[in-house]
Design a protein around this motif. Structure first.
Motif, PDB file in Angstrom:
ATOM      1  N   LEU A   1     -36.470  -1.674  11.270  1.00 32.79           N
ATOM      2  CA  LEU A   1     -35.255  -1.048  10.754  1.00 32.79           C
ATOM      3  C   LEU A   1     -35.528   0.391  10.325  1.00 32.79           C
ATOM      4  O   LEU A   1     -34.655   1.253  10.430  1.00 32.79           O
ATOM      5  N   GLU A   2     -36.735   0.651   9.850  1.00 36.08           N
ATOM      6  CA  GLU A   2     -37.082   1.997   9.402  1.00 36.08           C
ATOM      7  C   GLU A   2     -37.037   2.990  10.561  1.00 36.08           C
ATOM      8  O   GLU A   2     -36.514   4.102  10.410  1.00 36.08           O
ATOM      9  N   MET A   3     -37.567   2.613  11.707  1.00 35.96           N
ATOM     10  CA  MET A   3     -37.530   3.503  12.873  1.00 35.96           C
ATOM     11  C   MET A   3     -36.096   3.754  13.314  1.00 35.96           C
ATOM     12  O   MET A   3     -35.730   4.888  13.628  1.00 35.96           O
ATOM     13  N   ALA A   4     -35.288   2.708  13.324  1.00 31.53           N
ATOM     14  CA  ALA A   4     -33.882   2.863  13.704  1.00 31.53           C
ATOM     15  C   ALA A   4     -33.149   3.738  12.700  1.00 31.53           C
ATOM     16  O   ALA A   4     -32.309   4.559  13.074  1.00 31.53           O
TER      17      ALA A   4
ATOM     18  N   MET B   1     -27.886   0.986   5.333  1.00 28.30           N
ATOM     19  CA  MET B   1     -26.833   1.461   6.237  1.00 28.30           C
ATOM     20  C   MET B   1     -27.173   1.090   7.673  1.00 28.30           C
ATOM     21  O   MET B   1     -26.322   0.643   8.437  1.00 28.30           O
ATOM     22  N   THR B   2     -28.430   1.231   8.048  1.00 30.05           N
ATOM     23  CA  THR B   2     -28.857   0.881   9.405  1.00 30.05           C
ATOM     24  C   THR B   2     -28.650  -0.603   9.657  1.00 30.05           C
ATOM     25  O   THR B   2     -28.180  -1.003  10.724  1.00 30.05           O
ATOM     26  N   LYS B   3     -28.987  -1.416   8.677  1.00 32.58           N
ATOM     27  CA  LYS B   3     -28.817  -2.862   8.818  1.00 32.58           C
ATOM     28  C   LYS B   3     -27.349  -3.216   9.031  1.00 32.58           C
ATOM     29  O   LYS B   3     -27.026  -4.122   9.791  1.00 32.58           O
ATOM     30  N   LYS B   4     -26.467  -2.482   8.395  1.00 27.33           N
ATOM     31  CA  LYS B   4     -25.023  -2.706   8.546  1.00 27.33           C
ATOM     32  C   LYS B   4     -24.588  -2.495   9.994  1.00 27.33           C
ATOM     33  O   LYS B   4     -23.766  -3.223  10.519  1.00 27.33           O
TER      34      LYS B   4
ATOM     35  N   HIS C   1     -29.808   7.866   9.087  1.00 28.72           N
ATOM     36  CA  HIS C   1     -29.165   7.222   7.945  1.00 28.72           C
ATOM     37  C   HIS C   1     -29.964   7.525   6.690  1.00 28.72           C
ATOM     38  O   HIS C   1     -31.193   7.634   6.739  1.00 28.72           O
ATOM     39  N   SER C   2     -29.276   7.611   5.573  1.00 29.75           N
ATOM     40  CA  SER C   2     -29.975   7.904   4.319  1.00 29.75           C
ATOM     41  C   SER C   2     -30.676   6.674   3.753  1.00 29.75           C
ATOM     42  O   SER C   2     -31.618   6.799   2.982  1.00 29.75           O
ATOM     43  N   THR C   3     -30.225   5.475   4.164  1.00 30.08           N
ATOM     44  CA  THR C   3     -30.850   4.240   3.692  1.00 30.08           C
ATOM     45  C   THR C   3     -30.980   3.244   4.836  1.00 30.08           C
ATOM     46  O   THR C   3     -30.198   3.260   5.787  1.00 30.08           O
TER      47      THR C   3
ATOM     48  N   ASP D   1     -28.865   1.799  17.431  1.00 30.62           N
ATOM     49  CA  ASP D   1     -29.528   1.155  16.291  1.00 30.62           C
ATOM     50  C   ASP D   1     -30.003  -0.236  16.682  1.00 30.62           C
ATOM     51  O   ASP D   1     -31.145  -0.616  16.429  1.00 30.62           O
ATOM     52  N   SER D   2     -29.112  -0.996  17.291  1.00 27.47           N
ATOM     53  CA  SER D   2     -29.431  -2.372  17.673  1.00 27.47           C
ATOM     54  C   SER D   2     -30.588  -2.424  18.660  1.00 27.47           C
ATOM     55  O   SER D   2     -31.510  -3.225  18.516  1.00 27.47           O
TER      56      SER D   2
END
Length: 57
Positions: free
Chosen positions: A18-21, A32-35, A27-29, A8-9
């Motif tokens: 963040l959308e591509m990651a 969650m990826t940002k977390k 991830h559903s949102t 992810d990072s």
């Protein structure tokens, strides 16, 4: 779990998205990826600043 957070990072740092990651990690949102995404985004910010400066030339 740690490998996914690393992926992810790296995806966020490489693409600035963040959308591509989020899609890659399934991830559903984006929240969650940002977390899971590590880092402060410094490298992405530096690249964007450089690209903006270059486009003004």
């Amino acid at each position: 779990m740690d490998n996914r957070a690393g992926a992810d990072s790296e995806t966020v740092e490489a693409t600035g998205s963040l959308e591509m990651a989020s899609n890659l990690a399934t991830h559903s949102t984006v929240k969650m990826t940002k977390k899971y995404s590590r880092g402060d985004g410094f490298e992405v910010s530096r690249k964007i600043a450089g690209a903006r400066a270059e486009s003004r030339k």
